[in-house]
Structures are given as C-alpha cells and as structure tokens.
Motif scaffolding. Sequence first.
Motif, PDB file in Angstrom:
ATOM      1  N   THR A 173       0.857  -1.192   0.000  1.00  0.00           N
ATOM      2  CA  THR A 173       0.000   0.000   0.000  1.00  0.00           C
ATOM      3  C   THR A 173       0.888   1.236   0.000  1.00  0.00           C
ATOM      4  O   THR A 173       2.083   1.163   0.330  1.00  0.00           O
ATOM      5  CB  THR A 173      -0.928   0.057   1.230  1.00  0.00           C
ATOM      6  OG1 THR A 173      -0.130   0.167   2.422  1.00  0.00           O
ATOM      7  CG2 THR A 173      -1.807  -1.186   1.316  1.00  0.00           C
ATOM      8  N   LEU A 174       0.314   2.355  -0.368  1.00  0.00           N
ATOM      9  CA  LEU A 174       1.049   3.608  -0.244  1.00  0.00           C
ATOM     10  C   LEU A 174       0.072   4.738   0.022  1.00  0.00           C
ATOM     11  O   LEU A 174      -1.095   4.677  -0.377  1.00  0.00           O
ATOM     12  CB  LEU A 174       1.885   3.899  -1.483  1.00  0.00           C
ATOM     13  CG  LEU A 174       1.205   4.139  -2.816  1.00  0.00           C
ATOM     14  CD1 LEU A 174       2.088   5.025  -3.700  1.00  0.00           C
ATOM     15  CD2 LEU A 174       0.979   2.817  -3.544  1.00  0.00           C
ATOM     16  N   SER A 175       0.538   5.746   0.732  1.00  0.00           N
ATOM     17  CA  SER A 175      -0.279   6.910   1.071  1.00  0.00           C
ATOM     18  C   SER A 175       0.042   8.049   0.126  1.00  0.00           C
ATOM     19  O   SER A 175       1.219   8.353  -0.123  1.00  0.00           O
ATOM     20  CB  SER A 175      -0.008   7.345   2.521  1.00  0.00           C
ATOM     21  OG  SER A 175      -0.392   6.332   3.430  1.00  0.00           O
ATOM     22  N   VAL A 176      -1.006   8.685  -0.390  1.00  0.00           N
ATOM     23  CA  VAL A 176      -0.847   9.775  -1.348  1.00  0.00           C
ATOM     24  C   VAL A 176      -1.744  10.931  -0.914  1.00  0.00           C
ATOM     25  O   VAL A 176      -2.875  10.730  -0.466  1.00  0.00           O
ATOM     26  CB  VAL A 176      -1.210   9.324  -2.782  1.00  0.00           C
ATOM     27  CG1 VAL A 176      -1.030  10.464  -3.772  1.00  0.00           C
ATOM     28  CG2 VAL A 176      -0.367   8.121  -3.199  1.00  0.00           C
ATOM     29  N   ALA A 223      -4.200  11.685  -4.894  1.00  0.00           N
ATOM     30  CA  ALA A 223      -4.593  10.316  -4.545  1.00  0.00           C
ATOM     31  C   ALA A 223      -5.521   9.730  -5.607  1.00  0.00           C
ATOM     32  O   ALA A 223      -5.395   8.556  -5.988  1.00  0.00           O
ATOM     33  CB  ALA A 223      -5.262  10.285  -3.172  1.00  0.00           C
ATOM     34  N   GLY A 224      -6.460  10.534  -6.090  1.00  0.00           N
ATOM     35  CA  GLY A 224      -7.343  10.060  -7.152  1.00  0.00           C
ATOM     36  C   GLY A 224      -6.580   9.751  -8.423  1.00  0.00           C
ATOM     37  O   GLY A 224      -6.882   8.767  -9.125  1.00  0.00           O
ATOM     38  N   PRO A 237      -6.862  -0.281  -6.999  1.00  0.00           N
ATOM     39  CA  PRO A 237      -6.717   1.116  -6.583  1.00  0.00           C
ATOM     40  C   PRO A 237      -6.928   1.323  -5.087  1.00  0.00           C
ATOM     41  O   PRO A 237      -6.501   2.345  -4.538  1.00  0.00           O
ATOM     42  CB  PRO A 237      -7.790   1.842  -7.405  1.00  0.00           C
ATOM     43  CG  PRO A 237      -8.779   0.787  -7.776  1.00  0.00           C
ATOM     44  CD  PRO A 237      -7.990  -0.478  -7.919  1.00  0.00           C
ATOM     45  N   GLY A 238      -7.560   0.336  -4.433  1.00  0.00           N
ATOM     46  CA  GLY A 238      -7.755   0.420  -2.998  1.00  0.00           C
ATOM     47  C   GLY A 238      -6.452   0.367  -2.212  1.00  0.00           C
ATOM     48  O   GLY A 238      -6.431   0.673  -1.003  1.00  0.00           O
ATOM     49  N   ARG A 239      -5.379  -0.011  -2.877  1.00  0.00           N
ATOM     50  CA  ARG A 239      -4.067  -0.026  -2.214  1.00  0.00           C
ATOM     51  C   ARG A 239      -3.518   1.386  -2.010  1.00  0.00           C
ATOM     52  O   ARG A 239      -2.552   1.575  -1.274  1.00  0.00           O
ATOM     53  CB  ARG A 239      -3.079  -0.858  -3.031  1.00  0.00           C
ATOM     54  CG  ARG A 239      -3.381  -2.354  -3.029  1.00  0.00           C
ATOM     55  CD  ARG A 239      -2.607  -3.086  -4.121  1.00  0.00           C
ATOM     56  NE  ARG A 239      -1.176  -2.828  -4.030  1.00  0.00           N
ATOM     57  CZ  ARG A 239      -0.316  -3.073  -5.021  1.00  0.00           C
ATOM     58  NH1 ARG A 239      -0.758  -3.557  -6.179  1.00  0.00           N
ATOM     59  NH2 ARG A 239       0.966  -2.815  -4.872  1.00  0.00           N
ATOM     60  N   VAL A 240      -4.121   2.371  -2.675  1.00  0.00           N
ATOM     61  CA  VAL A 240      -3.718   3.766  -2.480  1.00  0.00           C
ATOM     62  C   VAL A 240      -4.548   4.355  -1.349  1.00  0.00           C
ATOM     63  O   VAL A 240      -5.768   4.436  -1.431  1.00  0.00           O
ATOM     64  CB  VAL A 240      -3.926   4.588  -3.767  1.00  0.00           C
ATOM     65  CG1 VAL A 240      -3.576   6.056  -3.513  1.00  0.00           C
ATOM     66  CG2 VAL A 240      -3.103   4.023  -4.909  1.00  0.00           C
ATOM     67  N   LYS A 241      -3.884   4.767  -0.278  1.00  0.00           N
ATOM     68  CA  LYS A 241      -4.542   5.327   0.889  1.00  0.00           C
ATOM     69  C   LYS A 241      -4.395   6.845   0.886  1.00  0.00           C
ATOM     70  O   LYS A 241      -3.386   7.374   0.433  1.00  0.00           O
ATOM     71  CB  LYS A 241      -3.938   4.754   2.178  1.00  0.00           C
ATOM     72  CG  LYS A 241      -3.886   3.229   2.210  1.00  0.00           C
ATOM     73  CD  LYS A 241      -5.256   2.588   2.044  1.00  0.00           C
ATOM     74  CE  LYS A 241      -5.188   1.071   2.078  1.00  0.00           C
ATOM     75  NZ  LYS A 241      -6.520   0.435   1.842  1.00  0.00           N
ATOM     76  N   SER A 242      -5.398   7.524   1.397  1.00  0.00           N
ATOM     77  CA  SER A 242      -5.379   8.981   1.428  1.00  0.00           C
ATOM     78  C   SER A 242      -4.607   9.502   2.628  1.00  0.00           C
ATOM     79  O   SER A 242      -4.645   8.921   3.714  1.00  0.00           O
ATOM     80  CB  SER A 242      -6.810   9.527   1.495  1.00  0.00           C
ATOM     81  OG  SER A 242      -7.545   9.180   0.345  1.00  0.00           O
TER      82      SER A 242
END
Length: 293
Positions: A173-176, A223-224, A237-242
């Motif tokens: 996962t990663l935070s953006v 993030a989007g 795309p759920g692996r991208v966290k806000s």
Amino acid sequence: MSLVLLVPGGSGQLGRELAALDGVEVIAPGSAELDITSAGSVIEAVSTIAGKNAVVVNAAAYTAVDKAETDQARAFAVNADGPRVLAAVCSSRGVPLVHVSTDYVFPGDGTAPYEVDAAPGPRSIYGLTKLAGEDAVLGSGADAWVVRTSWVYGAWGKNFVKTMARLEASRDTLSVVDDQVGSPTWTYDLARGLAELASRIVAGEGPESRVLHATAADSVTWAGFARAIFEELGADPGRVKSCGTEDYPLPARRPAYSVLSNAAWVAGGLTPLRGWREALGEAFARHGDEFRG
C-alpha cells in the motif's frame, strides 16, 4: 505552410514530446547544446530560424521544486534570467516566442479554476522564479505568449506516473496526498496544443490573450490520480490510501488548488485538451512499458 519550432529544453519530457511531433520541423537542443542564460548561444540558435515560419517554444526550465528552495540562484538563472535573454533575442530577430509556465504562479487557495488574469501569488521559490520568467517575457517587447500548464507527465523523464508505477511494484500500500487538486496533463496533448498555437501565430492568427492556460480538462486529487494509475497498471486502486499535506511535509509549499481555466485558450480558437482520465488511458496504451520502467 511548413512550421519550424526551436525548442530549448529539448531533452526534457515536454521537449522530447515536441521533438516527436509529426509534420513539423523541430530543432530541440538540450541545455548542454543551448544554454538559454547565454546570450551568445541564444543569438546563434535563434538566428538560424529567423526569416522562416518559425516559433521558439521555450521548454527549458529548472523544475526541481524542492531543491529550488535552497538552490535559488540557479533556479532564478534558468527560470527568470534565461527567458529574459531568450525574449530579448527573439524580439531583435523578429521571431515569436511561446514560453511554458506553471500553475505554481498562483497561491492555490482558490475554489474555482484560475483565469489567466487572476492575481498571482506564488508560495514557493520555484513559483517565484517562474512568475519572474513570465514577467520578463511579457515585458520584453517580443511577440510572445505565456502558456501555463500543470501536473505534467509523459513517456520521458521523471514524473508522478512513473513514480506510482515503481511504487506499485514494490509496496503493498502507499499513502498519497488527497487534499491537493489539479489537472494531470499528458505531454502528448500539450505538445499538440503548443504546435497548434505556433501554427496560428505564424499564420498571423495568434490569440489576443498573451497569457493562456493549457491543461487537461477536469480535475482530481493526487490520490485520485494515483488510483487511476493503479487501474491502468491492472492493480487494485484500494491499495492507495489517502493522507493530508501535513502528513507528507516537503521543503516547498504546494498549491492546494491548481486547476486552471482554459477559457482564454478556447476564446483564442484553440482546441481544448481532452479530459485527464481519457488521456491517461491512451498514454498507457501507447507507453505502458515506459511508464512501468
């Protein structure tokens, strides 16, 4: 009517996209070949195209946004002094100039797309240098246009799309950042828009507005944008966290709202760039291997 473009910054991601245009003669020297801060170098380069159906499209820029905070002298040299030299030479040789600028000239506190005449207010050294470059070009007496764009990505050079593709392959996962809004703009579409503008200029039909905005239509958060990139990669795309801007501190302040209005571009008779999501899909269809590294 044949069109000739001289593109300082020809080794960058936009410069290389311009160099790849079909049906246009493009001379695209990199900074090692054409240093826009050197008057002699600029005079020699511009003189070779004077008298032709030619336009200079300045894609040369210092774009290391965070490094500019401490490397101010170099950032001002490339982003402000260079365009001043280029504009002066273009004015003396009678060659039109299109200078590429950025959304970072605005403060980023807006809630509606910035019009070309909105008050600037850069929050970073990079933004200050780019605004100084705009002022130098517009005050030079040259037949010149400034074209602001934003969130640029393409097959060449470093950009957000390539970073996300690399991280997707190496992290679960990663935070953006999800509280900064802009319009991701594919270099292919931007290059075609700049070529259309140049063609209009040499035909004597240049837009009345000397400042224009050319970005993809519609807007999204970082993030989007990252989630859309994951979709193109075939990843969840759920692996991208806000996360918020405060969770990812950087030396240079980023505009929270970077959406630019294309009203002046359209009013000038130019073709609006397509929506960012459609463009991203075609970019991956054409350059998926390059984005994945």
